[in-house]
Scaffold this motif. Structure first.
Motif, mmCIF file in Angstrom:
data_model
loop_
_atom_site.group_PDB
_atom_site.id
_atom_site.type_symbol
_atom_site.label_atom_id
_atom_site.label_comp_id
_atom_site.label_asym_id
_atom_site.label_seq_id
_atom_site.Cartn_x
_atom_site.Cartn_y
_atom_site.Cartn_z
ATOM 1 N N GLU B 58 12.819 51.142 13.460
ATOM 2 C CA GLU B 58 11.863 52.365 13.402
ATOM 3 C C GLU B 58 10.480 51.764 14.261
ATOM 4 O OE1 GLU B 58 9.200 54.213 9.629
ATOM 5 O OE2 GLU B 58 8.557 52.384 10.131
ATOM 6 N N GLU B 59 10.207 52.736 15.238
ATOM 7 C CA GLU B 59 8.974 52.598 16.264
ATOM 8 C C GLU B 59 7.662 53.233 15.717
ATOM 9 O OE1 GLU B 59 9.036 54.753 19.745
ATOM 10 O OE2 GLU B 59 8.352 53.184 20.884
ATOM 11 N N THR B 60 6.592 52.577 15.974
ATOM 12 C CA THR B 60 5.416 53.310 15.451
ATOM 13 C C THR B 60 4.714 53.135 16.910
ATOM 14 O OG1 THR B 60 5.587 52.462 13.176
ATOM 15 C CG2 THR B 60 3.381 53.598 13.760
ATOM 16 N N VAL B 61 4.060 54.462 17.274
ATOM 17 C CA VAL B 61 3.299 54.545 18.298
ATOM 18 C C VAL B 61 2.112 55.010 18.023
ATOM 19 C CG1 VAL B 61 2.701 55.306 20.598
ATOM 20 C CG2 VAL B 61 5.083 55.148 19.854
ATOM 21 N N THR B 62 0.889 54.247 17.998
ATOM 22 C CA THR B 62 -0.383 54.602 17.688
ATOM 23 C C THR B 62 -1.355 55.087 18.648
ATOM 24 O OG1 THR B 62 -0.231 53.071 15.864
ATOM 25 C CG2 THR B 62 -2.445 53.736 16.189
ATOM 26 N N THR B 63 -1.876 56.434 18.568
ATOM 27 C CA THR B 63 -2.912 56.597 19.611
ATOM 28 C C THR B 63 -4.106 57.154 18.851
ATOM 29 O OG1 THR B 63 -2.127 59.001 19.186
ATOM 30 C CG2 THR B 63 -1.130 57.755 21.114
ATOM 31 N N VAL B 64 -5.260 57.077 19.863
ATOM 32 C CA VAL B 64 -6.689 57.415 19.374
ATOM 33 C C VAL B 64 -7.093 58.557 20.077
ATOM 34 C CG1 VAL B 64 -8.866 56.750 18.901
ATOM 35 C CG2 VAL B 64 -7.053 54.917 19.041
ATOM 36 N N GLU B 65 -7.300 59.802 19.295
ATOM 37 C CA GLU B 65 -8.149 60.827 20.295
ATOM 38 C C GLU B 65 -9.396 61.035 19.840
ATOM 39 O OE1 GLU B 65 -3.945 63.853 19.623
ATOM 40 O OE2 GLU B 65 -5.990 64.402 18.901
ATOM 41 N N ILE B 66 -10.287 61.004 20.902
ATOM 42 C CA ILE B 66 -11.720 61.043 20.707
ATOM 43 C C ILE B 66 -12.034 62.587 20.735
ATOM 44 C CG2 ILE B 66 -13.768 60.273 21.470
ATOM 45 C CD1 ILE B 66 -12.573 57.584 22.057
ATOM 46 N N ASP B 67 -12.643 63.006 19.946
ATOM 47 C CA ASP B 67 -13.233 64.280 19.674
ATOM 48 C C ASP B 67 -14.356 64.592 21.040
ATOM 49 O OD1 ASP B 67 -14.711 66.937 19.276
ATOM 50 O OD2 ASP B 67 -13.774 66.945 17.567
ATOM 51 N N GLU B 68 -14.326 65.587 21.987
ATOM 52 C CA GLU B 68 -15.616 65.464 23.012
ATOM 53 C C GLU B 68 -16.892 65.646 22.381
ATOM 54 O OE1 GLU B 68 -14.817 65.583 26.708
ATOM 55 O OE2 GLU B 68 -13.167 64.545 25.783
ATOM 56 N N GLU B 69 -16.920 66.496 21.537
ATOM 57 C CA GLU B 69 -18.343 66.988 21.041
ATOM 58 C C GLU B 69 -18.664 65.787 19.784
ATOM 59 O OE1 GLU B 69 -17.077 70.521 19.547
ATOM 60 O OE2 GLU B 69 -16.147 70.590 21.444
ATOM 61 N N THR B 70 -17.874 65.836 19.093
ATOM 62 C CA THR B 70 -18.203 64.813 17.693
ATOM 63 C C THR B 70 -18.208 63.311 18.054
ATOM 64 O OG1 THR B 70 -16.522 64.745 16.497
ATOM 65 C CG2 THR B 70 -17.673 66.247 16.014
#
Lengths: 95, 102
Positions: B58-70
């Motif tokens: 099982e492969e887990t890829v972790t990403t972080v999205e940063i909200d432009e405004e908040t």
């Protein structure tokens, strides 16, 4: 522990079993007891805790950190090995 | 050369980190890779570069999205299952027995 000249293998025998912090250049810290280490800077640590900013994961048993390198030259993953001694002194080894 | 192989198979003196990985053969392991990836699978084979063959992965890829405004960080992880996988060693950061939760 003295700082007289000694062969690398003598040094390795001396530091095995000591508590260490291994900091990768990615910013992650691994703390535990140094189980073993080889000429390629592969490291095995027991009772490892992983710290990224705060504490993230606990690993019990052995954790193996890959040594990325070239024995003589530069590593792509820089590791800093900090050894906590009995209070007389501590030193850092850049891998 | 043959005595060297004998020593590596039967020794119980101080071992290299790679000898300790050998103890995990055919066991499930946890692998942390570069680029925020993690693998959990059964170790079938490995070499000195830490190239590995893992089964039932099982492969887990972790990403972080940063909200432009908040500017808040949204962590996402994507998983996928792979029956048999060759892992190239240069991406491997850490190998350990599977994590216990907490």
């Amino acid at each position: 522990m003295s700082l007289r000249k000694q062969t690398p293998s003598d040094f390795l025998k001396q530091i095995i079993g000591r508590p260490v912090v291994v900091k990768l250049n990615s910013g992650v810290d691994y703390r535990g007891v140094l189980a073993c280490l080889d000429g390629y800077m592969n490291i095995a640590i027991e009772q490892t805790e992983e710290y990224v900013n705060g504490q993230l994961k606990n690993k019990y048993g052995d954790a193996f950190l890959r040594g990325n390198n070239d024995l003589m030259g530069k590593s792509t993953t820089r590791k800093t090995l900090t050894l906590y001694s009995d209070g007389f002194f501590s030193f850092k080894m850049f891998l | 050369m043959s005595t060297d192989i004998f020593r590596k198979t039967y020794t119980n003196t101080v071992e290299e980190p790679l000898d300790l990985i050998r103890l995990s053969l055919d066991e499930r392991i946890y692998v942390k890779m570069r680029n925020d990836r993690e693998l959990r699978g059964r170790l079938h084979a490995y070499d000195q570069h830490l190239n590995m063959i893992l089964g039932d992965v099982e492969e887990t890829v972790t990403t972080v999205e940063i909200d432009e405004e908040t500017y808040e960080e949204l962590y996402k992880s994507t998983k996928r299952n792979i029956p048999m996988l060759f892992v190239r060693g240069d991406g491997v950061v850490l190998v350990a027995p599977p994590l216990r939760v907490g």
